[in-house]
Design an enzyme around this catalytic site. Structure first.
Site, short mmCIF file in Angstrom:
data_model
loop_
_atom_site.label_atom_id
_atom_site.label_comp_id
_atom_site.label_asym_id
_atom_site.label_seq_id
_atom_site.Cartn_x
_atom_site.Cartn_y
_atom_site.Cartn_z
N HIS A 82 0.86 -1.19 0.00
CA HIS A 82 0.00 0.00 0.00
C HIS A 82 0.88 1.23 0.00
O HIS A 82 1.79 1.36 0.82
CB HIS A 82 -0.91 0.03 1.24
CG HIS A 82 -1.76 1.27 1.28
ND1 HIS A 82 -2.95 1.38 0.58
CD2 HIS A 82 -1.56 2.46 1.87
CE1 HIS A 82 -3.44 2.59 0.77
NE2 HIS A 82 -2.63 3.26 1.55
N ASP A 161 -15.74 1.55 6.10
CA ASP A 161 -14.72 2.55 5.78
C ASP A 161 -15.22 3.52 4.71
O ASP A 161 -15.01 4.72 4.82
CB ASP A 161 -13.41 1.90 5.31
CG ASP A 161 -12.43 2.98 4.85
OD1 ASP A 161 -12.10 3.83 5.68
OD2 ASP A 161 -12.07 3.01 3.66
N ARG A 168 -15.67 11.71 7.01
CA ARG A 168 -14.43 12.39 7.44
C ARG A 168 -14.05 13.48 6.45
O ARG A 168 -13.57 14.55 6.83
CB ARG A 168 -13.29 11.37 7.56
CG ARG A 168 -13.43 10.47 8.78
CD ARG A 168 -12.47 9.30 8.68
NE ARG A 168 -11.09 9.72 8.55
CZ ARG A 168 -10.15 9.03 7.88
NH1 ARG A 168 -10.45 7.91 7.27
NH2 ARG A 168 -8.92 9.48 7.82
N SER A 183 -8.69 3.05 8.40
CA SER A 183 -9.24 3.13 7.05
C SER A 183 -8.41 2.30 6.08
O SER A 183 -8.92 1.45 5.34
CB SER A 183 -9.27 4.61 6.63
OG SER A 183 -9.56 4.74 5.27
N LYS A 187 -9.27 -2.17 4.86
CA LYS A 187 -9.40 -2.63 3.46
C LYS A 187 -8.32 -3.65 3.14
O LYS A 187 -8.57 -4.69 2.53
CB LYS A 187 -9.30 -1.44 2.50
CG LYS A 187 -10.51 -0.52 2.60
CD LYS A 187 -10.35 0.72 1.76
CE LYS A 187 -9.37 1.70 2.36
NZ LYS A 187 -9.53 3.09 2.05
#
Ligand code: URA
Length: 419
Positions: A82, A161, A168, A183, A187
């Site tokens: 990520h 999320d 948010r 968050s 995922k």
């Protein structure tokens, strides 16, 4: 549970119990807790923070709000990466097939770009025919057959999320380390890869502006992943200058192919190799050791990774002929060169300014619903440290019309400081 009592507890700086967090997130996901109470809770978390255990529970509760993918039937170990997002960050396009070529499967669920950050999915969608919205069963089959697949977020993956992020976004509660951690991790953990490597960017075009803040996020992501039973590693990458020499969707795909041929810009190649080493070493410890870097370089330079990329594109419905003929990728309506107005050495290329120019050219979107122009963007970008003479090309802008491309030449020139 009385939601306002839980909100008050966090507002007053107390730690929340496991069951309080789970009930709150469960209630929000099912619609029993309204948006205004969730928004108040997000603000309380923003100001009061959460400790590592609370953050892990929040992550777990959000992860369990939807489907959990299971890779037990996959014959290879699984790994994913990520990145917190950066200008010209096309690393996933090379990394997934490269790691797959090393015998580690990469099931990658990626996002679209918003603002100046590019999204891997938008880049892949510029490939004619590529389908990034595959059903999960096809995704799992392709990962098993090819070794990698990259698709978009499904509505059933950590839906809490999606709902919380939208809140948010409009309540000033995005930049909170526990909320960002939960968050991202909800995922990634729902996606189910056994190993996760994070590339946390810092700098003027990154989500985290300072190295210190990026370190805090890195620590939170890694410790949450480890608490939840995943092997994790992470790197911090500066994001003051763009990665590589291309920014824009089809343009970055073309640069990714160059890198998969063993060429490509040095920074793009180096980061790809570094992340691949970390993913393979963690997911397949038998390959870790002195020879790993050379083996990964060989997988890149021999065309093995490019072969995996071609197979992934084909398996997802894309026409891989663009690999040999980049003219088959979407082509811009007009182009304009940006020339140096004096002689000197490039002192910096401001990634934030480059990102804004790319967005204006049509390569990005301001709102999630905006359409992007897959051919738009910037290539042939100079890099910090290069010598230029007056009149040399600093970059080329691509857009749908000459007016759009030429209208951004001055802003693009302003992104490059010649010292
Ligand atoms: N990316 C995410 O997925 N979530 C955040 O909160 C921030 C970045």
């Amino acid at each position: 549970m009385v939601p306002q009592w839980t909100i008050e507890k966090k507002r007053d700086g107390e730690r929340l119990e496991d069951c309080e967090i789970r009930e709150f997130i469960g209630g929000f996901a099912s619609g029993k807790i309204p948006d205004y109470q969730m928004a108040a809770m997000a603000m309380a978390i923003f100001f009061r923070g959460m400790d590592a255990a609370e953050t892990a529970t929040l992550t777990d509760a959000m992860m369990r709000s939807g489907d959990l993918l299971d890779w037990g039937a996959c014959p290879m170990p699984t790994a994913d990466k990520h990145s917190t997002g950066g200008i010209g960050d096309k690393i996933s396009l090379m990394l997934a097939p490269l790691v797959a070529a090393m015998g580690v499967a990469v099931p990658m669920i990626s996002g679209r770009g918003l603002g100046i950050t590019g999204g891997t999915l938008d880049k892949l969608d510029s490939i004619p025919g590529y389908n990034s919205r595959l059903p999960v069963a096809d995704f799992q089959r392709i990962v098993g057959d090819v070794g990698c697949s990259i698709i978009g977020q499904t509505a059933r993956l950590a839906p809490a999320d999606g709902k919380l992020y939208a809140l948010r976004d409009v309540t000033g509660t995005v930049p909170s380390i526990p909320l960002i951690t939960a968050s991202i991790m909800s995922k990634k953990l729902a996606e189910g890869a056994g190993t996760l490597v994070f590339d946390v960017k810092f700098g003027r075009a990154a989500f985290m502006r300072t190295r210190a803040d990026a370190e805090k996020l890195l620590e939170s992501l890694v410790s949450t992943g480890r608490r939840m039973g995943r092997k994790c590693d992470a790197v911090l990458t500066p994001m003051d200058d763009p990665h590589g020499r291309a920014v824009g969707n089809a343009l970055e795909v073309a640069e990714a192919v160059e890198t998969l041929r063993g060429a490509g810009p040095a920074d793009t190649r180096a980061l790809t190799l570094d992340l691949a080493c970390r993913m393979v070493a963690l997911a397949s410890p038998g390959q870790a050791g002195d020879g790993l870097r050379a083996a990964i370089e060989h997988a890149l330079d021999s065309g093995a990774a490019l072969g995996k990329f071609v197979r992934m594109v084909e398996a997802q419905g894309g026409d891989p002929r663009f690999v040999d003929n980049p003219a088959l990728l979407p082509q811009p309506g007009a182009s304009a060169d940006v020339l140096a107005d004096r002689k000197g050495v490039v002192a910096e290329v401001d990634a934030a300014k480059i990102g804004r120019v790319a967005l204006e050219l049509g390569a990005g979107r301001r709102a999630v619903t905006d359409a992007i122009d897959p051919a738009a963007g910037i290539d042939c970008l100079v890099a910090r440290g290069e010598a230029v003479s007056k009149g040399d090309r600093l970059m080329t802008l691509h857009a749908a019309t000459p007016a759009l491309a030429e209208g951004l030449v001055a802003a693009a020139r302003d992104a490059v400081s010649i010292g």
